[in-house]
Design an enzyme around this catalytic site. Sequence first.
Site, mmCIF file in Angstrom:
data_model
loop_
_atom_site.group_PDB
_atom_site.id
_atom_site.type_symbol
_atom_site.label_atom_id
_atom_site.label_comp_id
_atom_site.label_asym_id
_atom_site.label_seq_id
_atom_site.Cartn_x
_atom_site.Cartn_y
_atom_site.Cartn_z
ATOM 1 C CB ALA A 58 -17.171 -13.758 39.543
ATOM 2 C CE LYS A 59 -25.072 -18.419 37.140
ATOM 3 N NZ LYS A 59 -24.743 -19.101 35.895
ATOM 4 C CB ILE A 60 -19.214 -11.787 35.334
ATOM 5 C CG1 ILE A 60 -18.468 -11.660 36.670
ATOM 6 C CG2 ILE A 60 -19.250 -10.451 34.585
ATOM 7 C CD1 ILE A 60 -16.995 -11.301 36.553
#
Length: 296
Positions: free
Chosen positions: A152-154
């Site tokens: 996930a691009k957190i």
Amino acid sequence: MYYDANSTVFKDGRWIKGADAMTGDFNQTLHYGNGVFEGMRAYENENGCNIFKAKDHFDRLLYSASRIHLRIPYTSEELVQIAYQLLDHNNMHNAYIRPLIYSGENMYLAPADDCHIFMGAWKWAKYLGSKPLNVMVSSWERPNPKSTIIDAKITGHYTNSILATTEARKLGYDEALLLDMNGHVAEGPGANFFFEKDDILYTPPAGHILPGITRRTVMELAHELGIRVVEKFFTIDEVYQADHAFFCGTAVEIAPIASVNGEKLPGEWENSAGYNIYLMYRQKVQYNEYQGLTIV
Ligand code: PMP
């Protein structure tokens, strides 16, 4: 650089001036890093422009958001439309587009009830320039996938990226290359990694990396060119034996690597599979299709 007096951004269903896009100091994402974002590029063509793989980027944005319990009332398809409208509002064709989903005020370690979406666009040259890069193996590892959701691009993950980039620049390198917790090569601070040996491309499998949309595009183009791609775990020693290597990602596009920890990679970039893929990539991003270019 990111906006001026005329810039318009999208914020929670409204179009506002970039300078008015504010959020409060009690914002949960600001304190704890639990936001998600995307980066995509629009490329000008005769018909206006193409936002490369916009739907894939928004699918990943919504996937990332759902994994950390953030919800917004938009579908990927609606967000694609909004991204094109954003470019129209700003009179842009070549642009980098940045959607961000973040929480409202809440100091508890539980998801906030309110959730916001921002989308802005600016002109951004190739992130690392065009010169082959001198890369150092970072002393920082990529985050442990058992302590976060690595695909996930957190927002909070980028503390790791900033530490690695800062270390590399301080020591005189252009960019960092990070290993995973097992000592295998993982990726750059904001890009995936490939190396080439005897006409075969190698890249780490999913598991300890953000499996990028550009990475997948490189694999598709390699397939079209008949170049074999092997996904496997490997150590830095294998990279030292490589003929060529490159980073790939939306911001960096395809960026050749000249050396790793001072070990020069021997091959000429213009004679590599990566370079031929790069030539195809230039067309693919502009038109969604590779339209038949003379490969040198
Ligand atoms: N890895 C990391 C850590 C990144 O931040 C990025 C940029 N999003 C990538 C890889 C490449 O992903 P993409 O090709 O989807 O931009």
